[in-house]
Design a protein around this motif. Structure first.
Motif, PDB file in Angstrom:
ATOM      1  N   PRO A  26      24.241  20.020  12.903  1.00 53.67           N
ATOM      2  CA  PRO A  26      24.204  19.544  11.508  1.00 53.67           C
ATOM      3  C   PRO A  26      24.360  18.025  11.431  1.00 53.67           C
ATOM      4  CG  PRO A  26      25.759  21.358  11.793  1.00 53.67           C
ATOM      5  CD  PRO A  26      25.388  20.877  13.166  1.00 53.67           C
ATOM      6  N   PRO A  27      23.620  17.366  10.549  1.00 54.23           N
ATOM      7  CA  PRO A  27      23.700  15.900  10.439  1.00 54.23           C
ATOM      8  C   PRO A  27      25.096  15.450   9.982  1.00 54.23           C
ATOM      9  CG  PRO A  27      21.792  16.749   9.249  1.00 54.23           C
ATOM     10  CD  PRO A  27      22.625  17.934   9.638  1.00 54.23           C
ATOM     11  N   SER A  28      25.700  14.500  10.699  1.00 59.89           N
ATOM     12  CA  SER A  28      27.096  14.125  10.432  1.00 59.89           C
ATOM     13  C   SER A  28      27.274  13.445   9.080  1.00 59.89           C
ATOM     14  CB  SER A  28      27.621  13.222  11.542  1.00 59.89           C
ATOM     15  OG  SER A  28      26.866  12.021  11.594  1.00 59.89           O
ATOM     16  N   LYS A  29      26.264  12.795   8.553  1.00 62.75           N
ATOM     17  CA  LYS A  29      26.383  12.156   7.236  1.00 62.75           C
ATOM     18  C   LYS A  29      25.989  13.101   6.091  1.00 62.75           C
ATOM     19  CE  LYS A  29      26.094   7.262   8.492  1.00 62.75           C
ATOM     20  NZ  LYS A  29      27.536   6.983   8.458  1.00 62.75           N
ATOM     21  N   GLN A  30      25.618  14.313   6.445  1.00 63.55           N
ATOM     22  CA  GLN A  30      25.265  15.338   5.434  1.00 63.55           C
ATOM     23  C   GLN A  30      24.227  14.825   4.440  1.00 63.55           C
ATOM     24  OE1 GLN A  30      29.269  16.675   4.082  1.00 63.55           O
ATOM     25  NE2 GLN A  30      28.804  18.504   5.273  1.00 63.55           N
ATOM     26  N   VAL A  31      23.256  14.087   4.957  1.00 65.15           N
ATOM     27  CA  VAL A  31      22.235  13.504   4.084  1.00 65.15           C
ATOM     28  C   VAL A  31      20.840  13.880   4.579  1.00 65.15           C
ATOM     29  CG1 VAL A  31      22.192  11.291   5.347  1.00 65.15           C
ATOM     30  CG2 VAL A  31      21.459  11.368   2.957  1.00 65.15           C
ATOM     31  N   GLN A  75      19.873  22.073   3.438  1.00 62.82           N
ATOM     32  CA  GLN A  75      21.080  22.255   2.617  1.00 62.82           C
ATOM     33  C   GLN A  75      21.772  23.586   2.901  1.00 62.82           C
ATOM     34  OE1 GLN A  75      19.980  21.547  -1.535  1.00 62.82           O
ATOM     35  NE2 GLN A  75      20.497  19.386  -1.249  1.00 62.82           N
ATOM     36  N   GLN A  76      21.010  24.649   2.982  1.00 61.34           N
ATOM     37  CA  GLN A  76      21.618  25.972   3.066  1.00 61.34           C
ATOM     38  C   GLN A  76      22.047  26.361   4.472  1.00 61.34           C
ATOM     39  OE1 GLN A  76      22.441  27.695   0.340  1.00 61.34           O
ATOM     40  NE2 GLN A  76      21.649  25.914  -0.761  1.00 61.34           N
ATOM     41  N   LEU A  77      21.349  25.882   5.479  1.00 58.90           N
ATOM     42  CA  LEU A  77      21.679  26.272   6.851  1.00 58.90           C
ATOM     43  C   LEU A  77      22.357  25.160   7.635  1.00 58.90           C
ATOM     44  CD1 LEU A  77      18.439  28.259   7.785  1.00 58.90           C
ATOM     45  CD2 LEU A  77      20.508  29.071   6.659  1.00 58.90           C
ATOM     46  N   LEU A  78      22.218  23.914   7.182  1.00 56.15           N
ATOM     47  CA  LEU A  78      22.748  22.800   7.966  1.00 56.15           C
ATOM     48  C   LEU A  78      23.606  21.850   7.141  1.00 56.15           C
ATOM     49  CD1 LEU A  78      19.595  22.433  10.151  1.00 56.15           C
ATOM     50  CD2 LEU A  78      21.869  22.997  10.993  1.00 56.15           C
ATOM     51  N   ALA A  79      24.009  22.321   5.960  1.00 60.31           N
ATOM     52  CA  ALA A  79      25.124  21.723   5.202  1.00 60.31           C
ATOM     53  C   ALA A  79      24.906  20.294   4.704  1.00 60.31           C
ATOM     54  CB  ALA A  79      26.411  21.784   6.020  1.00 60.31           C
ATOM     55  N   THR A  80      23.648  19.867   4.511  1.00 62.12           N
ATOM     56  CA  THR A  80      23.489  18.548   3.890  1.00 62.12           C
ATOM     57  C   THR A  80      23.735  18.661   2.388  1.00 62.12           C
ATOM     58  OG1 THR A  80      21.084  18.761   3.614  1.00 62.12           O
ATOM     59  CG2 THR A  80      21.869  17.743   5.658  1.00 62.12           C
ATOM     60  N   LYS A  81      24.240  17.559   1.787  1.00 66.14           N
ATOM     61  CA  LYS A  81      24.654  17.596   0.388  1.00 66.14           C
ATOM     62  C   LYS A  81      24.008  16.510  -0.455  1.00 66.14           C
ATOM     63  CE  LYS A  81      28.981  19.889   1.282  1.00 66.14           C
ATOM     64  NZ  LYS A  81      28.150  21.068   1.558  1.00 66.14           N
ATOM     65  N   GLU A  82      23.342  15.560   0.194  1.00 69.02           N
ATOM     66  CA  GLU A  82      22.786  14.409  -0.522  1.00 69.02           C
ATOM     67  C   GLU A  82      21.306  14.280  -0.173  1.00 69.02           C
ATOM     68  OE1 GLU A  82      24.761  10.812   0.596  1.00 69.02           O
ATOM     69  OE2 GLU A  82      23.642   9.578  -0.837  1.00 69.02           O
ATOM     70  N   ILE A  83      20.485  13.913  -1.180  1.00 71.29           N
ATOM     71  CA  ILE A  83      19.055  13.708  -0.937  1.00 71.29           C
ATOM     72  C   ILE A  83      18.656  12.323  -1.434  1.00 71.29           C
ATOM     73  CG2 ILE A  83      16.692  14.485  -1.418  1.00 71.29           C
ATOM     74  CD1 ILE A  83      17.816  17.272  -2.011  1.00 71.29           C
ATOM     75  N   LEU A  84      17.978  11.561  -0.576  1.00 75.30           N
ATOM     76  CA  LEU A  84      17.353  10.307  -0.982  1.00 75.30           C
ATOM     77  C   LEU A  84      15.837  10.521  -0.950  1.00 75.30           C
ATOM     78  CD1 LEU A  84      20.223   9.359   0.064  1.00 75.30           C
ATOM     79  CD2 LEU A  84      19.120   7.198   0.627  1.00 75.30           C
TER      80      LEU A  84
END
Ligand SMILES: [Zn+2]
Length: 170
Positions: A26-31, A75-84
């Protein structure tokens, strides 16, 4: 050397020059960064992102409808929370219409009217747009209206391919 051989030689040097990657999936910055495939944009460099920190989804135009599958997985499988959402100046996607693209491609590929290729082409939406700033706003709205997307932190930008500067528009 052929171009492909050059890439393989570069990869050999790249692989030899780095320690084994121990980063988690999962991406550490959740982006997640959505942007155009334009070769003049290097998203990691432009945003100060390093390996393991972000998902970068690219397609022609940086269009949200085409990126939806990847965004939902992110978002659903790898927990990112922010979208640019980052589209850009001088984008090729403002220079044609889907009808024009279909005509040109059918001619280039010599597709007959009843061929499978022609039928596939006629169903392919090119997702072109007339003007970038309003299109960024529309794509951010598209995501915010989707019941499949976490809408809490979505922002939109126009990237200037000359200066490298981002301008927030949504
Ligand atoms: Zn573009």
């Amino acid at each position: 050397m052929t171009a492909t051989a050059n890439y393989l030689a570069a990869n050999k040097a790249f692989s030899a020059s780095r320690p084994a990657n121990q980063l988690p999936l999962p991406p550490s910055k959740q982006v997640l960064v959505l942007t155009c495939m334009d070769a003049r944009i290097l998203p990691e460099a432009a945003l100060g992102l390093k390996e393991g920190e972000a998902h970068v989804v690219r397609n022609a135009g940086g269009r949200a409808p085409e990126a939806l599958r990847s965004i939902v997985i992110s978002q659903q499988l790898l927990a990112t929370k922010e979208i640019l959402v980052i589209q850009h100046t001088d984008c090729g996607m403002v220079t044609f219409t889907t009808d024009q693209a279909r005509g040109l491609i059918a001619k280039n590929l010599n597709l007959s009217a009843d061929s499978t290729g022609r039928k596939t082409l006629d169903q392919l939406e090119f997702l072109e747009f007339p003007e970038v700033e309003n299109n960024v706003k529309a794509d951010v709205e598209f995501l915010k209206k989707s019941e499949l997307v976490d809408t809490n932190n979505i922002t939109g930008y126009v990237y200037d391919v000359k200066s490298g500067a981002l301008k927030q528009v949504a």
